[in-house]
Scaffold this active site. Sequence first.
Site, PDB file in Angstrom:
ATOM      1  N   CYS A 195      43.288  53.910  31.265  1.00  0.00           N
ATOM      2  CA  CYS A 195      43.569  52.520  31.443  1.00  0.00           C
ATOM      3  C   CYS A 195      45.061  52.203  31.559  1.00  0.00           C
ATOM      4  CB  CYS A 195      43.006  51.734  30.281  1.00  0.00           C
ATOM      5  SG  CYS A 195      41.782  50.525  30.748  1.00  0.00           S
TER       6      CYS A 195
ATOM      7  N   ARG B 138      44.384  48.925  25.705  1.00  0.00           N
ATOM      8  CA  ARG B 138      43.586  48.930  26.927  1.00  0.00           C
ATOM      9  C   ARG B 138      42.697  50.162  27.042  1.00  0.00           C
ATOM     10  NH1 ARG B 138      46.197  46.321  32.075  1.00  0.00           N
ATOM     11  NH2 ARG B 138      46.978  44.373  31.203  1.00  0.00           N
TER      12      ARG B 138
ATOM     13  N   TRP C 192      40.796  55.490  28.893  1.00  0.00           N
ATOM     14  CA  TRP C 192      39.437  55.100  28.534  1.00  0.00           C
ATOM     15  C   TRP C 192      38.518  55.905  29.433  1.00  0.00           C
ATOM     16  CZ3 TRP C 192      35.421  52.468  31.202  1.00  0.00           C
ATOM     17  CH2 TRP C 192      34.360  52.060  30.391  1.00  0.00           C
TER      18      TRP C 192
ATOM     19  N   ASN D 269      44.431  55.548  37.110  1.00  0.00           N
ATOM     20  CA  ASN D 269      43.461  54.540  36.672  1.00  0.00           C
ATOM     21  C   ASN D 269      42.493  54.290  37.813  1.00  0.00           C
ATOM     22  OD1 ASN D 269      44.722  54.205  34.234  1.00  0.00           O
ATOM     23  ND2 ASN D 269      45.753  52.305  34.786  1.00  0.00           N
ATOM     24  N   GLY D 270      41.233  54.015  37.481  1.00  0.00           N
ATOM     25  CA  GLY D 270      40.254  53.697  38.506  1.00  0.00           C
ATOM     26  C   GLY D 270      39.185  54.762  38.613  1.00  0.00           C
TER      27      GLY D 270
ATOM     28  N   GLU E 299      28.013  34.422  22.915  1.00  0.00           N
ATOM     29  CA  GLU E 299      29.352  34.935  22.621  1.00  0.00           C
ATOM     30  C   GLU E 299      29.446  35.430  21.189  1.00  0.00           C
ATOM     31  OE1 GLU E 299      33.514  35.806  22.742  1.00  0.00           O
ATOM     32  OE2 GLU E 299      31.848  35.882  24.162  1.00  0.00           O
TER      33      GLU E 299
ATOM     34  N   LYS F 216      30.449  39.263  20.033  1.00  0.00           N
ATOM     35  CA  LYS F 216      31.543  39.591  19.118  1.00  0.00           C
ATOM     36  C   LYS F 216      31.062  40.515  18.018  1.00  0.00           C
ATOM     37  CE  LYS F 216      34.462  38.756  21.017  1.00  0.00           C
ATOM     38  NZ  LYS F 216      34.049  38.202  22.255  1.00  0.00           N
TER      39      LYS F 216
ATOM     40  N   GLU G  75      30.487  44.026  19.396  1.00  0.00           N
ATOM     41  CA  GLU G  75      31.706  44.721  19.803  1.00  0.00           C
ATOM     42  C   GLU G  75      32.435  45.371  18.641  1.00  0.00           C
ATOM     43  OE1 GLU G  75      33.709  42.616  23.624  1.00  0.00           O
ATOM     44  OE2 GLU G  75      33.500  41.319  21.884  1.00  0.00           O
TER      45      GLU G  75
ATOM     46  N   HIS H  56       8.341  32.635  22.060  1.00  0.00           N
ATOM     47  CA  HIS H  56       7.929  33.380  23.242  1.00  0.00           C
ATOM     48  C   HIS H  56       8.265  34.866  23.129  1.00  0.00           C
ATOM     49  CE1 HIS H  56       6.787  29.729  25.307  1.00  0.00           C
ATOM     50  NE2 HIS H  56       7.956  29.197  24.992  1.00  0.00           N
TER      51      HIS H  56
ATOM     52  N   LYS I 248      40.226  47.110  26.808  1.00  0.00           N
ATOM     53  CA  LYS I 248      40.565  45.696  26.961  1.00  0.00           C
ATOM     54  C   LYS I 248      40.439  45.222  28.402  1.00  0.00           C
ATOM     55  CE  LYS I 248      42.030  41.709  25.534  1.00  0.00           C
ATOM     56  NZ  LYS I 248      41.128  40.879  24.713  1.00  0.00           N
TER      57      LYS I 248
END
Length: 628
Positions: free
Chosen positions: A2, A27, A73, A111-112, A501, A505, A508, A524, A623
Site C-alpha cells: 500500500c 495504509r 497489504w 502498489n496495485g 455502520e 465498526k 473491523e 423475517h 486504510k
Amino acid sequence: MCGIVGASSHRNIVPILVQGLQRLEYRGYDSCGVAVHSGELARTRTTSRVADLLSQVESDHVEGLTGIAHTRWATHGAPAVHNAHPHFSHGLGEAVDGSSNKPARVAIVHNGIIENHEALRDALAARGYVFSSQTDTEVIAHLIDSHYDGDLFEAVKATVRQLQGAYAIAAICRDEPHRVVGARAGSPLILGVGTNGEENFLASDAMALAGVTDQIVYLEEGDVVDLQPGKYWIVDRAHKNVTRTVRTVQAHSGAAELGPYRHYMQKEIFEQPRAIGDTLEGVESVVPELFDGVGADGKTAASAHRVFKDIDQVLILACGTSYYSGCAAKYWLEGIAKVPTQVEIASEYRYRDSVPNPRTLVVTISQSGETADTLAALKHARSLGMEQTLTICNVATSAMVRECKLAYITRAGVEIGVASTKAFTTQLAGLFLLTLALAQSKGRLSEESEAQYLKQMRHLPVALQSVLALEPQIISWAEDFARKENALFLGRGLHYPIAMEGALKLKEVTYIHAEAYAAGELKHGPLALVTSEMPVVTVAPNDALLEKLKSNLQEVRARGGVLYVLADADTRIETSEGMHVIRMPEHYGALSPLLHVVPLQLLAYHTACARGTDVDKPRNLAKSVTVE
C-alpha cells in the site's frame, strides 16, 4: 499495495525512506522493506512493523543515496519475507530462493494488481527467469530486467506497455546509481521536488514527504517519471514529454501525532466536533456554489448551479463506510430535496447492466479520493453518458477530485485509524449540505427551513461534545460485548444505515461477527438468531418510526434477547432487566445520524481495547484500498 517511498539524493536517504513508511504504515502493515544502491543493490525486509525495519537498517548500517521502500497489504502471496517488497531481479538463472551469486540488477516496489501477471510469469519463466515469491510484483522486476539495455527509463516504459491492471511502481537499477524511475496507472503516485535542488522523491502520498518537501507533482494516469538529484522529467501514456504542475502541499506530520490518546481511532472519534466545525466553516447560506469545481488555475471549472438545474436524479457510488453514508443521504435527498436517488456499491456497479440517464448527478464518496473501485465506477458511469459528476472527499488533491466536475471537500484532517470515524461524520455533513443545495436549486427549500437546518448544523459540534460525554456508559457496555462473538444491530429508516455502520465498526476492530438489519425485518429470519448470548444494539431516535421500533424491541425481549438501546430522552424507553438504555443528550431530527453513530464508534473502540486487538491496524485490512 500500500505505501511507496523513493528518493535520489546526494545524502543518505534511508532515514527519509523509513520515516516515510512510518507515516504510511496505517495504509498497509503485513510486511515492509527498503532497498538502496550502495555500490550494489542491498535490501532489508521484515514481516514485522516499520519500527522493526528501522532497527534492522540501523544495526546493519544500511545507507545509500538512492533507494525505494514499501509497506505492504498482501494481495498476491501470504505475508512472508519472501513476498515482501522490494523485489529483486538477478537476471536469467536466478536461484529459486533468490540467493543467486549474481548481484541483483533491478529492484522494484509496487502498489496495485497486475491482472495479466500469470501470462507474463509463464513467458518469463520460459525464458529462464526464476521466481522466488508468489507476488505479481516480481513479474514487473523480471520484465524490467528483460528490457534493460543500459537505460532504466526506457526499460520501464517498455515494461508498462505490457502491464494490464493497476499499478504505481518505483524502480532502481544496479548500473545507474543515481536514478529512480516511477510509473502509475490506476494507483496514486506523486513526485516530490527537492527544495535544495539536489534531490527528488517519489511517494504514494504527500504525507510520506512531510518535512522533506512541500513541492508536489501529482502524476497523471499513464505517466512515467525519471528522477535524479536536481532534475526530473515526465512522459505521458503516449510516452511524449509533458510538464506537470508543481503544487505547494502542506502535509503536516503533526496531524499524525497521538497526543494524549491511546489510539488514533480514539483520537479521531474525539476530533469529530472540530472536524464537523471545520467542514462547515464559512458556510453562511445554502447555495449550489458551495460545490463548484475548481480548476488547477484556481478558477471555477464547473458551475454547480447549472448542473443542479439540469439533473433529475442522483446516483451515489461508494464503498464500505462511505457507502453507508450514501445510504443515509438517500433518505435526505428523497425526503427533503425530492430527488430520486440510487445508491450503488462501487465494486458491483460497473459489472452489471444498468439503465443510464444523462440527467443524473453521479456522486462519489471517498475519504482518500483514491479508492480504486469507486474511481472505476465513476469512469464507467461517465462512459454510459452520465457526465455530471460530484465528489464528497477528504483530500482536495486526490484523483477523485480531479476526475469530478464538482466537489465538496470535507475537512476531517488526516485519518490514521483504519476504521473510519471522523471521515464518516464529515461525509454526512457534506451530503446534508448537498441535499439542501439541491432542494434550493429545485425550489423545494423555504427560507425558514434553510435557516432552521443551518442553525442545527452549526450546533452539531456542541451536540457531539455532549454525546462524547457518554463514553463512561459506553465502556460499561463494552465490558459485556468483549465476551461475545456475535451481535445484531437494528435501526429503522434513516438510522438503518447507521446500524450498518455500527456493525461494520465492531467487525473491523473487535473481530466480533456483527450484522445489521432494518428492525422490521427481524421476524423475517434474523429473530431465529436471538438468544441471551446475542446482544442486540438498537438505534432508537424519537421519530415517526419509534412505535414500530418499540414493537421490534418487544419481539427481542420475548425471545430472551438482551437489548442495548441508544434512545432519545423523550422516547420513554426505560432500563429494565435485559434492556440497557443510554440516553442521547438531545433529539436532532434529520441530522440525528451524526450523533447516533458516535456511541457506536465508541462501543467498537472500547470493546476492541477490552479484547486486546490491534485497534488502529486490524488484521487483514488497510486504510486506502487502491486495488480492486
